[in-house]
Design an enzyme around this catalytic site. Structure first.
Site, PDB file in Angstrom:
ATOM      1  N   GLY A 158       8.286  -3.705 -10.171  1.00 12.69           N
ATOM      2  CA  GLY A 158       8.097  -2.440  -9.461  1.00 12.69           C
ATOM      3  C   GLY A 158       9.379  -1.645  -9.353  1.00 12.69           C
ATOM      4  O   GLY A 158       9.706  -1.099  -8.299  1.00 12.69           O
ATOM      5  N   ALA A 159      10.115  -1.550 -10.468  1.00 13.61           N
ATOM      6  CA  ALA A 159      11.453  -0.966 -10.437  1.00 13.61           C
ATOM      7  C   ALA A 159      11.493   0.531 -10.740  1.00 13.61           C
ATOM      8  O   ALA A 159      12.562   1.130 -10.675  1.00 13.61           O
ATOM      9  CB  ALA A 159      12.358  -1.691 -11.435  1.00 13.61           C
ATOM     10  N   ARG A 206      10.549   3.108  -9.108  1.00 13.85           N
ATOM     11  CA  ARG A 206      10.781   4.033  -7.996  1.00 13.85           C
ATOM     12  C   ARG A 206      10.986   3.243  -6.711  1.00 13.85           C
ATOM     13  O   ARG A 206      10.847   2.017  -6.673  1.00 13.85           O
ATOM     14  CB  ARG A 206       9.597   4.981  -7.837  1.00 13.85           C
ATOM     15  CG  ARG A 206       8.279   4.263  -7.630  1.00 13.85           C
ATOM     16  CD  ARG A 206       7.095   5.184  -7.740  1.00 13.85           C
ATOM     17  NE  ARG A 206       5.839   4.447  -7.620  1.00 13.85           N
ATOM     18  CZ  ARG A 206       4.640   4.989  -7.762  1.00 13.85           C
ATOM     19  NH1 ARG A 206       4.537   6.277  -8.041  1.00 13.85           N
ATOM     20  NH2 ARG A 206       3.555   4.256  -7.638  1.00 13.85           N
ATOM     21  N   TYR A 265      -4.108  -6.535   2.538  1.00 18.24           N
ATOM     22  CA  TYR A 265      -2.656  -6.418   2.364  1.00 18.24           C
ATOM     23  C   TYR A 265      -1.929  -7.464   3.198  1.00 18.24           C
ATOM     24  O   TYR A 265      -1.050  -8.179   2.708  1.00 18.24           O
ATOM     25  CB  TYR A 265      -2.191  -5.017   2.758  1.00 18.24           C
ATOM     26  CG  TYR A 265      -0.693  -4.841   2.740  1.00 18.24           C
ATOM     27  CD1 TYR A 265       0.002  -4.687   1.540  1.00 18.24           C
ATOM     28  CD2 TYR A 265       0.039  -4.814   3.933  1.00 18.24           C
ATOM     29  CE1 TYR A 265       1.374  -4.525   1.522  1.00 18.24           C
ATOM     30  CE2 TYR A 265       1.406  -4.646   3.920  1.00 18.24           C
ATOM     31  CZ  TYR A 265       2.072  -4.504   2.719  1.00 18.24           C
ATOM     32  OH  TYR A 265       3.438  -4.352   2.713  1.00 18.24           O
ATOM     33  N   VAL A 266      -2.291  -7.549   4.477  1.00 23.95           N
ATOM     34  CA  VAL A 266      -1.622  -8.476   5.387  1.00 23.95           C
ATOM     35  C   VAL A 266      -1.774  -9.922   4.904  1.00 23.95           C
ATOM     36  O   VAL A 266      -0.813 -10.696   4.885  1.00 23.95           O
ATOM     37  CB  VAL A 266      -2.192  -8.321   6.814  1.00 23.95           C
ATOM     38  CG1 VAL A 266      -1.630  -9.391   7.736  1.00 23.95           C
ATOM     39  CG2 VAL A 266      -1.877  -6.934   7.367  1.00 23.95           C
TER      40      VAL A 266
END
Length: 243
Positions: A13-14, A16, A154-155
């Protein structure tokens, strides 16, 4: 402080946000960098920026919700180098569920695939090289979201990643492979939104501390905002005092 010159760091995930800041910070500290995104075009400008810092860099692409693509990406990386430092940074926020008690199973599957399963696959692929050379640093980006059942996918995915780090930590410690979880804070990014109180630049040096920790510092939770405005050396001294 640990010297990362000539070591290779993979940042997922680089393209941004936090991932981009992490990749640039590692390059500024002398590490060679592998930058991941869903499309190679997304990291073209980052690759050029890192090249100007005098280190080696190359880009890889994969959709992290696709297991085959994740494995292929890891194989592509390993054809070129052994990964010394892994930043499991990429992640997605699940869709807000309404009513909160109704579970969308597909949302859980997608979120888990990206936030938990993809990092697990990368560990499976990259750990053997770290263990063989008796050095490795793994940094998982985590979260403190709680009491939000509407964001359960997500959690739960981040909780799974935290449990993975805790369980791996003790088994890898003797091999000088350290795995730690870092919470960046609520950051103004595409995921965090405009209401977040912290700018993305504040995650450094906190997000990269885990790459520089000494042997034995593993299975820990690090809050990046505690080190905002500090030098890396100062941050590591603070971390040592807090042990």
């Amino acid at each position: 402080m640990l010297d990362v010159k000539n070591k290779w760091a993979l940042v997922t995930g680089a393209s941004r946000g936090i991932g981009r800041e992490t990749a640039l910070a590692m390059a500024k500290n002398g590490a060679n960098v592998i930058v991941h995104s869903r499309n190679l075009a997304h990291t073209e400008s980052l690759v050029e920026e890192i090249k100007k810092l005098g280190v080696d860099v190359f880009a890889v692409a994969a959709e992290l919700s696709n297991e085959e693509e994740v494995r292929k990406m890891a194989d592509t990386v390993l054809e070129k180098t052994t990964v010394d430092i892994l930043f499991n940074n990429a992640g997605v926020m699940s869709t807000f569920q309404n009513p909160q008690w109704q579970v969308d199973a597909s949302e859980y599957v997608r979120t888990y695939q990206i936030n938990a399963i993809a990092p697990m696959i990368l560990l499976e692929k990259l750990l053997p090289g770290m263990l063989e050379q008796k050095f490795g640093r793994i940094i998982n980006t985590t979260s403190v979201v709680k009491n939000q059942p509407a964001l359960g996918a997500y959690v739960a995915s981040k909780a799974a990643l935290d449990k993975l780090a805790q369980d791996y930590a003790g088994r890898l410690k003797a091999k000088n492979v350290m795995i730690n979880s870092v919470y960046p804070g609520w950051i103004k990014t595409d995921l965090g939104g405009e209401k977040a109180p912290h700018d993305v630049e504040t995650v450094i040096p906190g997000m990269i501390i885990g790459a520089f920790v000494p042997k034995g510092f593993t299975g820990q939770w690090i809050e990046a905002q505690n080190y905002s405005g500090k030098s890396l050396e100062e941050a590591l001294e603070m971390l040592e005092e807090q042990k």
